[in-house]
Design a protein around this motif. Structure first.
Motif, PDB file in Angstrom:
ATOM      1  N   ILE A  14     -16.494  10.524  -2.799  1.00  0.00           N
ATOM      2  CA  ILE A  14     -15.897  10.654  -4.130  1.00  0.00           C
ATOM      3  C   ILE A  14     -16.866  11.362  -5.070  1.00  0.00           C
ATOM      4  N   ASP A  15     -18.156  11.027  -5.000  1.00  0.00           N
ATOM      5  CA  ASP A  15     -19.165  11.709  -5.825  1.00  0.00           C
ATOM      6  C   ASP A  15     -19.244  13.198  -5.499  1.00  0.00           C
ATOM      7  N   PHE A  16     -19.003  13.543  -4.242  1.00  0.00           N
ATOM      8  CA  PHE A  16     -18.980  14.953  -3.836  1.00  0.00           C
ATOM      9  C   PHE A  16     -17.968  15.726  -4.675  1.00  0.00           C
ATOM     10  N   TRP A  17     -16.790  15.170  -4.850  1.00  0.00           N
ATOM     11  CA  TRP A  17     -15.742  15.852  -5.622  1.00  0.00           C
ATOM     12  C   TRP A  17     -15.923  15.686  -7.124  1.00  0.00           C
ATOM     13  N   LYS A  18     -16.478  14.552  -7.569  1.00  0.00           N
ATOM     14  CA  LYS A  18     -16.695  14.344  -9.003  1.00  0.00           C
ATOM     15  C   LYS A  18     -17.710  15.328  -9.578  1.00  0.00           C
ATOM     16  N   HIS A  19     -18.721  15.640  -8.797  1.00  0.00           N
ATOM     17  CA  HIS A  19     -19.815  16.490  -9.276  1.00  0.00           C
ATOM     18  C   HIS A  19     -19.672  17.926  -8.765  1.00  0.00           C
ATOM     19  N   THR A  20     -18.451  18.416  -8.728  1.00  0.00           N
ATOM     20  CA  THR A  20     -18.179  19.751  -8.175  1.00  0.00           C
ATOM     21  C   THR A  20     -18.966  20.842  -8.870  1.00  0.00           C
ATOM     22  N   PHE A  21     -19.053  20.798 -10.182  1.00  0.00           N
ATOM     23  CA  PHE A  21     -19.720  21.864 -10.930  1.00  0.00           C
ATOM     24  C   PHE A  21     -21.045  21.401 -11.545  1.00  0.00           C
ATOM     25  N   ASP A  22     -21.616  20.340 -11.034  1.00  0.00           N
ATOM     26  CA  ASP A  22     -22.856  19.780 -11.560  1.00  0.00           C
ATOM     27  C   ASP A  22     -24.041  20.284 -10.732  1.00  0.00           C
ATOM     28  N   PHE A  23     -24.787  21.238 -11.294  1.00  0.00           N
ATOM     29  CA  PHE A  23     -25.963  21.782 -10.611  1.00  0.00           C
ATOM     30  C   PHE A  23     -27.229  21.020 -10.966  1.00  0.00           C
ATOM     31  N   SER A  24     -27.176  20.196 -11.985  1.00  0.00           N
ATOM     32  CA  SER A  24     -28.372  19.486 -12.418  1.00  0.00           C
ATOM     33  C   SER A  24     -28.423  18.118 -11.745  1.00  0.00           C
ATOM     34  N   GLY A  25     -29.581  17.529 -11.768  1.00  0.00           N
ATOM     35  CA  GLY A  25     -29.746  16.214 -11.194  1.00  0.00           C
ATOM     36  C   GLY A  25     -30.121  16.259  -9.725  1.00  0.00           C
ATOM     37  N   ARG A  26     -29.970  15.092  -9.092  1.00  0.00           N
ATOM     38  CA  ARG A  26     -30.411  14.937  -7.718  1.00  0.00           C
ATOM     39  C   ARG A  26     -29.355  14.210  -6.908  1.00  0.00           C
ATOM     40  N   SER A  27     -29.358  14.428  -5.588  1.00  0.00           N
ATOM     41  CA  SER A  27     -28.451  13.744  -4.666  1.00  0.00           C
ATOM     42  C   SER A  27     -29.247  13.200  -3.489  1.00  0.00           C
ATOM     43  N   THR A  28     -28.850  12.032  -3.029  1.00  0.00           N
ATOM     44  CA  THR A  28     -29.524  11.419  -1.889  1.00  0.00           C
ATOM     45  C   THR A  28     -29.089  12.089  -0.590  1.00  0.00           C
ATOM     46  N   ARG A  29     -29.737  11.692   0.491  1.00  0.00           N
ATOM     47  CA  ARG A  29     -29.354  12.236   1.792  1.00  0.00           C
ATOM     48  C   ARG A  29     -27.921  11.872   2.149  1.00  0.00           C
ATOM     49  N   SER A  30     -27.515  10.655   1.849  1.00  0.00           N
ATOM     50  CA  SER A  30     -26.131  10.266   2.171  1.00  0.00           C
ATOM     51  C   SER A  30     -25.132  11.027   1.307  1.00  0.00           C
ATOM     52  N   ASP A  31     -25.501  11.358   0.067  1.00  0.00           N
ATOM     53  CA  ASP A  31     -24.614  12.155  -0.786  1.00  0.00           C
ATOM     54  C   ASP A  31     -24.395  13.549  -0.207  1.00  0.00           C
ATOM     55  N   PHE A  32     -25.349  14.048   0.547  1.00  0.00           N
ATOM     56  CA  PHE A  32     -25.214  15.363   1.173  1.00  0.00           C
ATOM     57  C   PHE A  32     -24.560  15.268   2.550  1.00  0.00           C
ATOM     58  N   TRP A  33     -25.062  14.363   3.402  1.00  0.00           N
ATOM     59  CA  TRP A  33     -24.647  14.353   4.798  1.00  0.00           C
ATOM     60  C   TRP A  33     -23.274  13.731   5.044  1.00  0.00           C
ATOM     61  N   VAL A  34     -22.870  12.744   4.259  1.00  0.00           N
ATOM     62  CA  VAL A  34     -21.557  12.126   4.474  1.00  0.00           C
ATOM     63  C   VAL A  34     -20.437  13.145   4.271  1.00  0.00           C
ATOM     64  N   PRO A  35     -20.376  13.860   3.129  1.00  0.00           N
ATOM     65  CA  PRO A  35     -19.327  14.883   2.997  1.00  0.00           C
ATOM     66  C   PRO A  35     -19.464  16.003   4.028  1.00  0.00           C
ATOM     67  N   PHE A  36     -20.688  16.362   4.376  1.00  0.00           N
ATOM     68  CA  PHE A  36     -20.922  17.415   5.362  1.00  0.00           C
ATOM     69  C   PHE A  36     -20.281  17.043   6.701  1.00  0.00           C
ATOM     70  N   LEU A  37     -20.524  15.826   7.154  1.00  0.00           N
ATOM     71  CA  LEU A  37     -19.973  15.381   8.441  1.00  0.00           C
ATOM     72  C   LEU A  37     -18.462  15.163   8.372  1.00  0.00           C
ATOM     73  N   ILE A  38     -17.986  14.636   7.252  1.00  0.00           N
ATOM     74  CA  ILE A  38     -16.537  14.465   7.091  1.00  0.00           C
ATOM     75  C   ILE A  38     -15.848  15.826   7.133  1.00  0.00           C
ATOM     76  N   HIS A  39     -16.450  16.824   6.499  1.00  0.00           N
ATOM     77  CA  HIS A  39     -15.832  18.151   6.476  1.00  0.00           C
ATOM     78  C   HIS A  39     -15.860  18.829   7.836  1.00  0.00           C
ATOM     79  N   ILE A  40     -16.827  18.513   8.657  1.00  0.00           N
ATOM     80  CA  ILE A  40     -16.821  19.059  10.019  1.00  0.00           C
ATOM     81  C   ILE A  40     -15.574  18.578  10.754  1.00  0.00           C
ATOM     82  N   PHE A  41     -15.271  17.281  10.648  1.00  0.00           N
ATOM     83  CA  PHE A  41     -14.070  16.754  11.301  1.00  0.00           C
ATOM     84  C   PHE A  41     -12.793  17.331  10.687  1.00  0.00           C
ATOM     85  N   ILE A  42     -12.778  17.459   9.376  1.00  0.00           N
ATOM     86  CA  ILE A  42     -11.602  18.043   8.710  1.00  0.00           C
ATOM     87  C   ILE A  42     -11.413  19.483   9.158  1.00  0.00           C
TER      88      ILE A  42
END
Length: 162
Positions: A7-35
């Protein structure tokens, strides 16, 4: 945590500032591979190219998440720009180099084909190196303390354990 990261992946679509954890990056990445695999297979069955629309839909949020993930490791988003370029340059360099070897042999050493061969091999080598380096950066743990990109990401996880 999986749903929150997605959900944070889609909420922060245009947010270039700040930081994201490894799970914030890898969870959507892996979900999108299956999609992507499902949509690619489904679009091949119905013979309508739907996969390109899924790629276009997720392109911007994937880029911003990668930029924030790099900020968590105190790195610039330049590598978020280089990552997809290298992911394209390496395979095309391999294909062009493979074809170029046979073309150069068939032209008795024409310099134009030789230059294309050298450029394609450079694309393959540098593309592969940059791609692997970017993957390592995405896997690295984030800074546990605030850095020049803010105090979010892994820093918040560290502070919540104190």
């Amino acid at each position: 945590m999986i749903f929150k990261s997605y959900i944070d992946f889609w909420k922060h679509t245009f947010d270039f500032s700040g930081r994201s954890t490894r799970s914030d990056f890898w969870v959507p990445f892996l979900i999108h591979i299956f999609i992507f695999l499902f949509v690619f297979y489904f679009s091949a069955v119905i013979q309508i190219p739907l996969a390109r629309y899924v790629v276009l839909l997720t392109m911007v949020p994937s880029f911003t998440t990668a930029a924030r993930r790099l900020h968590d490791t105190n790195r610039t988003m330049l590598f978020a720009i280089l990552f997809p370029i290298s992911a394209i340059a390496a395979p095309y360099g391999l294909i062009a180099g493979f074809i170029g070897i046979f073309a150069w042999h068939g032209t008795d050493g024409d310099t134009t084909v030789g230059i294309v061969l050298v450029i394609s091999i450079l694309c393959l080598v540098f593309g592969t190196i940059i791609f692997i380096y970017c993957l390592i950066l995405f896997v690295l743990p984030g800074d546990k303390e605030p850095n020049k990109y803010g105090s979010g990401g892994s820093c918040l996880l560290f502070n919540s354990n104190e």
